[in-house]
Design an enzyme around this catalytic site. Structure first.
Site, PDB file in Angstrom:
ATOM      1  N   ASP A 201       0.852  -1.191   0.000  1.00  0.00           N
ATOM      2  CA  ASP A 201       0.000   0.000   0.000  1.00  0.00           C
ATOM      3  C   ASP A 201       0.887   1.239   0.000  1.00  0.00           C
ATOM      4  O   ASP A 201       1.826   1.347   0.804  1.00  0.00           O
ATOM      5  CB  ASP A 201      -0.915   0.008   1.224  1.00  0.00           C
ATOM      6  CG  ASP A 201      -1.877   1.180   1.191  1.00  0.00           C
ATOM      7  OD1 ASP A 201      -2.877   1.085   0.453  1.00  0.00           O
ATOM      8  OD2 ASP A 201      -1.618   2.174   1.879  1.00  0.00           O
TER       9      ASP A 201
ATOM     10  N   GLU B 287      -4.788   2.172  -4.318  1.00  0.00           N
ATOM     11  CA  GLU B 287      -3.328   2.202  -4.309  1.00  0.00           C
ATOM     12  C   GLU B 287      -2.748   0.959  -3.630  1.00  0.00           C
ATOM     13  O   GLU B 287      -1.590   0.965  -3.212  1.00  0.00           O
ATOM     14  CB  GLU B 287      -2.831   3.470  -3.604  1.00  0.00           C
ATOM     15  CG  GLU B 287      -3.127   3.540  -2.112  1.00  0.00           C
ATOM     16  CD  GLU B 287      -4.498   4.132  -1.807  1.00  0.00           C
ATOM     17  OE1 GLU B 287      -4.723   4.519  -0.654  1.00  0.00           O
ATOM     18  OE2 GLU B 287      -5.339   4.208  -2.729  1.00  0.00           O
TER      19      GLU B 287
END
Length: 650
Positions: A524, A567
């Site tokens: 992440d 993301e």
């Protein structure tokens, strides 16, 4: 008489098309793989509801397993497992040659019009047979549907060679055969038929006049062109009607004969003239694929045509036969290409056509990208040395691609300015809907071919095959682009989240079979929202592409990357170790930290947090280990970000 049987072939072809559509259904293939009879039954009921809603006939569906063995009958789903290879030769042929078959065949409940298609999957480039699907309807229903047949007494009788499947008593007997009724004529018509009438009907259409009734008989052929039944109709025929017909025919003949004799030469002239003009039209049609260019006939050639009338008619027949043969080959070629799975299969089939049917041994096929900015070779075949495979990299420089016309060294107006090889060549475009999708270059090494006969052969004979192939190639490419859109994330090129469950199932199965370790990384980006808020979402997309490139460079070809969320990324490291998994995770983290990411004139520094879990060390299922890697990622975020955290068992 033949009106009732005229629609049989059309109905059989529509049945096999329905069977092919069902056989290509993904849920049907999955049910065959799992041998799930309950799911197949539900699917077949849905298909039958759709088919019977728009059809005048009542359809049935039957499934078979390789053997062939009966797997499911929609009308009797509890019956299955019996061997049908002894009397169902259509099913045997389909499962043996993996090609669809349609026609008439006798089954347990009588004659039916059938269409059967194989259910196949591709494993390691080879076809694997899962079974076959049969869609059929009652033969009597198809014959009885026509308006003419509704006004007639009609019946269907089995030929002696299949009498074992009949369940009624014989209607007619001869010294060496017995005909059994399947759908008999109503009383008292059937009592007036004889065995001799049936034997004549087997050989061809026949009739019988008896007691002011006319009986017509015609053979019904199965898919292998063997007579299996006799179709009989009956019409009333009073004797006075026959006499009146005979008198009327005699009167018409007595009137027409003098007219025919009187105007013989005039009729001759009027017949030969249009035949000659039609001859020229058809010859132009054969060469120009449908363009109609008609030139008038001058009066001076009239006498010559009169002396050679029979020759003109024969020439016309030969041209028509040649045109029909050419169209038949094109239709067969189209059907063959439609059954190919990929564009590579179609290009390979075109190569076979060039070599064996047109004797063109040296060629190369260039494919134009969907964006029309690049040409790349996809298939080549050279039997001569010293031939260059270079091309005008961009379609805008290729004359054949730019003009959609033949480009060759056979004429100065057709020479391509880009190609400078000394070996003569000719380029033909593959175009569909006004857009060129590929170009074929033929190299001419035999000097005998350097003539306009080769040009005529390419344009008039080969170009129709390329036009057919172009449309099908475009359809396959479009289907492939849709498949990629459904499987891959357009931004990063990774698998999208829809593929997660499928990837987990395949990777876990492989790891268990080979007894190997799978490393799971959950990644992440830190503070990614600031990028979108500061520079905009376009900058965020550019950053994600660059991060995806860094992750790709750190993985092997056997590893799998998935875009898990906005993301977030998920990585599966196949056949690895705990130490190697930590090393890959740390390499990704440090590379992201040390690499300045660019957006326009800005340099942006990013960091990434990674959670790590190991299968089967941390869990018995890969899905569970994936969830544990997500928990480890949460710990990495909680402990300050920009770090790698291995999940620790309590």
């Amino acid at each position: 008489m033949s009106q009732e049987l005229k629609n049989l072939d059309f109905v059989a072809r529509s049945l096999v098309q329905n069977a092919l559509c069902i056989a290509s259904n993904r849920q049907v293939i999955q049910a065959f793989k799992q041998r799930n009879r309950k799911q197949l039954l539900q699917l077949s009921i849905n298909f039958l509801d759709s088919l019977n809603e728009v059809s005048p006939y009542k359809y049935f569906i039957h499934f078979h397993l390789p053997g062939p063995v009966s797997f499911l009958r929609v009308w009797k789903p509890e019956k299955y497992g019996d061997d049908i290879s002894r009397f169902r030769k259509m099913v045997v042929n389909v499962q043996q040659f993996l090609k669809p078959v349609w026609g008439i065949e006798l089954g347990r409940v009588g004659l039916a019009v059938r269409g059967i298609a194989p259910v196949v999957v591709y494993e390691k480039g080879k076809k694997v047979l899962l079974g076959s699907i049969e869609v059929f309807c009652d033969l009597g229903q198809v014959i009885a549907f026509t308006k003419q047949s509704k006004q007639k007494a009609q019946g269907i009788y089995f030929v002696p060679s299949i009498k074992l499947f009949a369940s009624t008593q014989p209607i007619a007997q001869t010294t060496n055969s017995t005909f059994l009724p399947w759908k008999a004529l109503p009383k008292p018509y059937d009592d007036r038929l004889s065995g001799l009438f049936f034997q004549k009907a087997i050989l061809g259409q026949t009739y019988l006049i008896k007691n002011e009734l006319i009986f017509f008989g015609m053979p019904i052929f199965d898919y292998a062109n063997h007579p299996v039944a006799i179709y009989v109709t009956c019409l009333a025929c009073p004797s006075f009607f026959i006499k009146n017909v005979i008198y009327a025919v005699l009167i018409v003949i007595s009137i027409l004969v003098p007219i025919i004799l009187s105007y013989f030469f005039l009729v001759n002239t009027q017949v030969i003239r249009p035949l000659t003009v039609l001859n020229r039209e058809l010859e132009i049609l054969r060469k120009t694929s449908g363009q109609r260019l008609l030139s008038p006939l001058d009066a001076s050639s009239q006498l010559v045509l009169l002396r050679n009338a029979s020759r003109e008619i024969i020439s016309l027949a030969n041209i028509v036969n040649g045109l029909i043969l050419k169209m038949d080959k094109l239709v067969s070629f189209r059907r063959t290409l439609e059954q190919d799975n990929t564009t590579a299969d179609i290009y390979a089939r075109l190569a076979w056509l060039f070599k064996h049917q047109f004797n063109l041994k040296n060629f190369i096929i260039f494919e134009i990208s969907n964006s029309a900015d690049k040409m790349s070779p996809v298939l080549s075949h050279f039997e001569e040395k010293g031939i260059s495979s270079s091309c005008a990299v961009k379609p805008m420089f290729c004359q054949a691609a730019r003009t959609s016309l033949l480009a060759s060294t056979l004429h100065a107006s057709e020479v391509c300015s880009f190609y400078s090889d000394k070996i003569p060549s000719a380029c033909l475009p593959l175009q569909t809907e006004g857009r060129v999708i590929a170009v074929v270059r033929f190299f001419i090494t035999d000097k005998r071919h350097l003539s306009y006969k080769l040009r005529e052969n390419l344009i008039y004979n080969l170009q129709p095959y390329l036009d057919i192939a172009a449309g099908i190639i475009e359809m396959k490419r479009y289907a492939e682009s849709l498949r990629k859109t459904a499987l891959y994330d357009y931004l990063t090129g990774f698998y999208n989240r829809h593929m997660l469950n499928d990837c987990i199932r395949r990777i876990e199965s492989l790891a268990r079979r080979q007894n190997t370790i799978v490393g799971v990384l959950m990644l992440d980006l830190d503070h990614f929202k600031r990028i979108n808020d500061t520079y905009g979402h376009s900058a965020g997309d550019k950053i994600l592409k660059q991060i995806a490139t860094i992750i790709k460079q750190s993985l092997r070809e056997s590893d799998v990357a998935i875009r898990f969320g906005g993301e977030e990324f998920l990585v599966f490291l196949n056949d690895t170790t705990i130490e190697a998994t930590q090393m890959v995770a740390e390499r990704i983290r440090t590379t992201v930290e040390d690499t300045p990411l660019t957006w326009k004139d800005y340099f942006i520094n990013m960091t990434i947090s990674i959670g790590v879990a190991i299968f089967p060390h941390h869990g018995n299922s890969l899905l569970t280990v994936t969830e544990l890697a997500d928990k480890a990622l949460y710990q990495a975020k909680k402990t300050g970000r920009n770090c790698v955290v291995m999940y620790k068992m309590k």
